[in-house]
Structure formats: C-alpha cells, structure tokens
Design a protein around this motif. Structure first.
Motif: not given
Length: 145
Positions: A67-78, A15-23
């Motif tokens: 959960q099994d693979v210890a992965g991330g969640l990136l939740l984005v409203s759309q 957002v506005d050139g800044e990474v605010i969420g990343e997995i």
C-alpha cells in the motif's frame, strides 16, 4: 489458507496464450484454501498482505508495504500448496479444500482485495496457467492463516 508471497518487479498470468492478469511492481501471491478454512482466514491473509513491510524505504530497509508503494497485487489460486509428500513420492492433495469451496474462498479473497486496494489482478481458478515474474530481491515469504 496458505500463501507464497513474492515481491516482484512485474508478474503476469497467461491462459491459452492470453495474458489475463498483469502487474508492475508489487506482490505475486500464490493462494491455497485448505480444508476447514473460512472467510476469516482469507480476511487475515489479506490484512497481512496489505501491511507486510517488505518494500525498501529511502535507506533500502524493508520498511514499506504494498500500500505504501502503491504496488499491485496479483492473486493466483494454487491448490498444490496443500501438497503432502510425507507418504511417498507422489504428492497428496487431500488437505486442499474441495474445488467449490476453494473457488468460493478465492473469490472472497479477490473481492475483498478489490475493495481494499486499487490494483488487483488475478489468475483463473482451476485453469492451466503460466505465471511469469521477475522476483525482486528475491523476496519470497510463505504464510499460513
């Protein structure tokens, strides 16, 4: 609630050139609250996200959850997931929850996810976001609760 789930090798929101969420490896989830949705819809969506077996096991079969693979969640409203294009060429978004209600349900989903899963990142509700991803597979699954 509607969601589009993408298994990713990595994903980020800017957002506005800044990474605010990343997995890294995990799930990018585009989320839309619709009119009539309640916390129970968000809770069912989260339960399914955490247990959805779409990651490969040692045989390459989709048999493991985020959960099994210890992965991330990136939740984005759309909210555009509520688009109705049956009446013409310009989408109607009247099925989407009102902004205040959509924010409340999105915030509820994020709060519950953070209680249940160690790696949860987000976009910014109602912001102009740029979403980058490397889809893994590709595996893309639409959901509605």
């Amino acid at each position: 609630m509607k969601a589009v789930v993408q298994r990713v090798r990595r994903a980020s929101v800017t957002v506005d050139g800044e990474v605010i969420g990343e997995i890294g490896p995990g799930l990018l989830v585009l989320v839309c609250a619709e009119q009539g949705d309640a916390e129970a819809n968000a809770d069912r969506l989260l339960a399914k996200l955490l247990k959805l077996r779409i990651f490969g096991d040692e045989s390459g079969k989709m048999n493991r959850s985020v959960q099994d693979v210890a992965g991330g969640l990136l939740l984005v409203s759309q909210f555009t997931l509520a688009a109705d294009v049956t009446g013409g060429n310009r989408p109607s978004f009247t099925g989407a929850a009102a902004p205040a209600e959509g924010r409340r349900l999105y915030d509820h989903l994020v709060a519950r996810a953070r209680l249940a899963h160690p790696v949860v990142q987000t976009g910014r509700f109602a912001a102009d976001m740029q979403v980058a991803l490397i889809n893994d597979g590709p595996v893309t699954i639409p959901m509605a609760f």
